[in-house]
Design an enzyme around this catalytic site. Sequence first.
Site, PDB file in Angstrom:
ATOM      1  N   ASP A 174       0.840  -1.208   0.000  1.00 40.07           N
ATOM      2  CA  ASP A 174       0.000   0.000   0.000  1.00 40.07           C
ATOM      3  C   ASP A 174       0.873   1.256   0.000  1.00 40.07           C
ATOM      4  O   ASP A 174       0.591   2.240  -0.685  1.00 40.07           O
ATOM      5  CB  ASP A 174      -0.908  -0.039   1.235  1.00 40.07           C
ATOM      6  CG  ASP A 174      -2.048   0.961   1.160  1.00 40.07           C
ATOM      7  OD1 ASP A 174      -2.446   1.332   0.040  1.00 40.07           O
ATOM      8  OD2 ASP A 174      -2.549   1.373   2.220  1.00 40.07           O
ATOM      9  N   LYS A 220      -9.464   7.457 -11.302  1.00 39.58           N
ATOM     10  CA  LYS A 220      -8.937   6.163 -10.858  1.00 39.58           C
ATOM     11  C   LYS A 220      -7.544   5.888 -11.447  1.00 39.58           C
ATOM     12  O   LYS A 220      -7.319   6.077 -12.632  1.00 39.58           O
ATOM     13  CB  LYS A 220      -9.894   5.038 -11.275  1.00 39.58           C
ATOM     14  CG  LYS A 220     -11.265   5.164 -10.612  1.00 39.58           C
ATOM     15  CD  LYS A 220     -12.171   3.998 -10.939  1.00 39.58           C
ATOM     16  CE  LYS A 220     -12.659   4.043 -12.372  1.00 39.58           C
ATOM     17  NZ  LYS A 220     -13.664   3.007 -12.661  1.00 39.58           N
TER      18      LYS A 220
HETATM   19  C1  3IX Z   1      -4.362  11.554   1.563  1.00 43.31           C
HETATM   20  C2  3IX Z   1      -3.539  12.691   1.145  1.00 43.31           C
HETATM   21  C3  3IX Z   1      -3.440  13.810   2.155  1.00 43.31           C
HETATM   22  C4  3IX Z   1      -2.202  14.624   2.000  1.00 43.31           C
HETATM   23  C5  3IX Z   1      -1.011  13.816   2.428  1.00 43.31           C
HETATM   24  C6  3IX Z   1       0.189  14.529   2.041  1.00 43.31           C
HETATM   25  C7  3IX Z   1       1.307  13.934   1.605  1.00 43.31           C
HETATM   26  C8  3IX Z   1       1.427  12.466   1.368  1.00 43.31           C
HETATM   27  C9  3IX Z   1       2.704  12.266   0.626  1.00 43.31           C
HETATM   28  C10 3IX Z   1       3.093  11.059   0.166  1.00 43.31           C
HETATM   29  C11 3IX Z   1       2.346   9.778   0.411  1.00 43.31           C
HETATM   30  C12 3IX Z   1       3.102   9.013   1.412  1.00 43.31           C
HETATM   31  C13 3IX Z   1       2.856   7.792   1.801  1.00 43.31           C
HETATM   32  C14 3IX Z   1       1.760   6.973   1.264  1.00 43.31           C
HETATM   33  C15 3IX Z   1       1.639   5.839   2.170  1.00 43.31           C
HETATM   34  C16 3IX Z   1       0.589   5.093   2.254  1.00 43.31           C
HETATM   35  C17 3IX Z   1      -0.639   5.261   1.434  1.00 43.31           C
HETATM   36  C18 3IX Z   1      -1.779   4.811   2.314  1.00 43.31           C
HETATM   37  C19 3IX Z   1      -3.063   5.118   1.646  1.00 43.31           C
HETATM   38  C20 3IX Z   1      -4.170   4.648   2.525  1.00 43.31           C
HETATM   39  O1  3IX Z   1      -3.999   3.802   3.340  1.00 43.31           O
HETATM   40  S1  3IX Z   1      -5.682   5.354   2.331  1.00 43.31           S
HETATM   41  C21 3IX Z   1      -6.599   4.578   3.669  1.00 43.31           C
HETATM   42  C22 3IX Z   1      -7.484   3.439   3.235  1.00 43.31           C
HETATM   43  N1  3IX Z   1      -8.494   3.903   2.318  1.00 43.31           N
HETATM   44  C23 3IX Z   1      -9.634   4.472   2.734  1.00 43.31           C
HETATM   45  O2  3IX Z   1      -9.868   4.640   3.897  1.00 43.31           O
HETATM   46  C24 3IX Z   1     -10.581   4.882   1.631  1.00 43.31           C
HETATM   47  C25 3IX Z   1     -12.023   4.872   2.116  1.00 43.31           C
HETATM   48  N2  3IX Z   1     -12.894   5.114   0.968  1.00 43.31           N
HETATM   49  C26 3IX Z   1     -13.144   6.372   0.540  1.00 43.31           C
HETATM   50  O3  3IX Z   1     -12.789   7.341   1.158  1.00 43.31           O
HETATM   51  C27 3IX Z   1     -13.907   6.471  -0.743  1.00 43.31           C
HETATM   52  O4  3IX Z   1     -14.698   5.351  -0.966  1.00 43.31           O
HETATM   53  C28 3IX Z   1     -12.992   6.720  -1.973  1.00 43.31           C
HETATM   54  C29 3IX Z   1     -12.158   7.987  -1.776  1.00 43.31           C
HETATM   55  C30 3IX Z   1     -12.039   5.520  -2.193  1.00 43.31           C
HETATM   56  C31 3IX Z   1     -13.842   6.888  -3.228  1.00 43.31           C
HETATM   57  O5  3IX Z   1     -14.871   7.781  -2.906  1.00 43.31           O
HETATM   58  P1  3IX Z   1     -15.260   8.986  -3.887  1.00 43.31           P
HETATM   59  O6  3IX Z   1     -16.588   9.534  -3.411  1.00 43.31           O
HETATM   60  O7  3IX Z   1     -14.151   9.939  -4.028  1.00 43.31           O
HETATM   61  O8  3IX Z   1     -15.396   8.323  -5.281  1.00 43.31           O
HETATM   62  P2  3IX Z   1     -16.564   7.419  -5.880  1.00 43.31           P
HETATM   63  O9  3IX Z   1     -17.209   6.576  -4.830  1.00 43.31           O
HETATM   64  O10 3IX Z   1     -17.449   8.319  -6.671  1.00 43.31           O
HETATM   65  O11 3IX Z   1     -15.755   6.440  -6.863  1.00 43.31           O
HETATM   66  C32 3IX Z   1     -14.979   6.981  -7.934  1.00 43.31           C
HETATM   67  C33 3IX Z   1     -14.733   5.833  -8.887  1.00 43.31           C
HETATM   68  O12 3IX Z   1     -13.974   4.806  -8.203  1.00 43.31           O
HETATM   69  C34 3IX Z   1     -14.684   3.580  -8.187  1.00 43.31           C
HETATM   70  N3  3IX Z   1     -14.458   2.910  -6.898  1.00 43.31           N
HETATM   71  C35 3IX Z   1     -14.493   3.474  -5.682  1.00 43.31           C
HETATM   72  N4  3IX Z   1     -14.223   2.571  -4.749  1.00 43.31           N
HETATM   73  C36 3IX Z   1     -13.980   1.417  -5.400  1.00 43.31           C
HETATM   74  C37 3IX Z   1     -13.621   0.125  -4.974  1.00 43.31           C
HETATM   75  N5  3IX Z   1     -13.444  -0.154  -3.684  1.00 43.31           N
HETATM   76  N6  3IX Z   1     -13.446  -0.842  -5.888  1.00 43.31           N
HETATM   77  C38 3IX Z   1     -13.605  -0.560  -7.224  1.00 43.31           C
HETATM   78  N7  3IX Z   1     -13.937   0.672  -7.687  1.00 43.31           N
HETATM   79  C39 3IX Z   1     -14.128   1.628  -6.778  1.00 43.31           C
HETATM   80  C40 3IX Z   1     -16.144   3.972  -8.382  1.00 43.31           C
HETATM   81  O13 3IX Z   1     -16.909   2.904  -8.917  1.00 43.31           O
HETATM   82  C41 3IX Z   1     -16.026   5.139  -9.322  1.00 43.31           C
HETATM   83  O14 3IX Z   1     -15.766   4.631 -10.613  1.00 43.31           O
HETATM   84  P3  3IX Z   1     -16.456   5.305 -11.924  1.00 43.31           P
HETATM   85  O15 3IX Z   1     -16.036   6.744 -11.905  1.00 43.31           O
HETATM   86  O16 3IX Z   1     -15.898   4.546 -13.082  1.00 43.31           O
HETATM   87  O17 3IX Z   1     -17.911   5.144 -11.727  1.00 43.31           O
END
Ligand code: 3IX
Length: 254
Positions: A174, A220
């Site tokens: 991840d 996506k």
């Molecule tokens: C976060 C950034 C903040 C700033 C940070 C700053 C610096 C960072 C710098 C570097 C990064 C450093 C390290 C990275 C380290 C680790 C990364 C960890 C990341 C995580 O650990 S993160 C935690 C776990 N994560 C969650 O806690 C998510 C919970 N969830 C939600 O927050 C929503 O669920 C969300 C946002 C996912 C979507 O929500 P939404 O409202 O924006 O979008 P929507 O539902 O409209 O979907 C739009 C299109 O995606 C498709 N879609 C959606 N979900 C799907 C699924 N599961 N399977 C298949 N397709 C899916 C739909 O079907 C549609 O597809 P289509 O457009 O084709 O119809």
Amino acid sequence: MARNVGRIFSGFRCSGSLPFGKTQLKTRCPRLLLRTTPERTVVQALSSIFSHKSRDFSLPNSSWGEEMMRLYNHYSSQSGEAAEGQEDQGEQWTRLPSYNRSLKYATGGVYLSKIIQSKARLFTRNIRDTGAAFEYVLFFRRDKQRCVCIFQAGHLLEGPPGHVHGGAIATMIDTVTGTHASLLSAPVMTANLNINYRSPIPLGSTVLVESTMDKEEGKKTFLSCRVTSTDGSKLHTEAAALFVSINVSHLLRG
Ligand SMILES: CCCCC/C=C\C/C=C\C/C=C\C/C=C\CCCC(=O)SCCNC(=O)CCNC(=O)[C@H](O)C(C)(C)COP(=O)(O)OP(=O)(O)OC[C@H]1O[C@@H](n2cnc3c(N)ncnc32)[C@H](O)[C@@H]1OP(=O)(O)O
């Protein structure tokens, strides 16, 4: 209060988009106006804002074993900055500094960190005992759209006796795919992570975690990831990940 909220969001526009959105970055954060490549922008943004005055965990420490150091030197020798005025063709690896959650160093971040828990830390970087858990460094290569992570798994990551816990492996996948997606697609969150565990990873060993971008469709970003032995001969784990771009206000909705 209204002024404070305004400062929070102006800070978050900067801090949240710094590593990601090039357009936003150019228009909203003038001090980061750099004629540069996306990955160098990320490196500089992470260094100057998020890692300011804090430790870069991606640099070698005394716990790094021979194989970790050999690979670090291997990728470092193929990385570097383009000379002044010279176009960077992206044909080199760029080491990414560690992301430290130091919001207080971003404009307005001090208010935000009060709202979100100022003691929070990225959990792969929160163990003081070096070498005990996640030791890793990421390199990015723009021309190949690839990220590679050298990962040494410490003794606190045990699952089955003598081997790495599947949750720790998932965490690294991840982290690598999440960082890669962030470089490509502005702030993202993991929507789906599908993992196949093929062969166990010995505790204490060093492995490669490699991420490749498969496709982008609107919000996506689809990536695939492989965890292998350092010579590539053994496949430990493979995964497919979907990241969805978010507006940072998404995180404030609760
Ligand atoms: C976060 C950034 C903040 C700033 C940070 C700053 C610096 C960072 C710098 C570097 C990064 C450093 C390290 C990275 C380290 C680790 C990364 C960890 C990341 C995580 O650990 S993160 C935690 C776990 N994560 C969650 O806690 C998510 C919970 N969830 C939600 O927050 C929503 O669920 C969300 C946002 C996912 C979507 O929500 P939404 O409202 O924006 O979008 P929507 O539902 O409209 O979907 C739009 C299109 O995606 C498709 N879609 C959606 N979900 C799907 C699924 N599961 N399977 C298949 N397709 C899916 C739909 O079907 C549609 O597809 P289509 O457009 O084709 O119809």
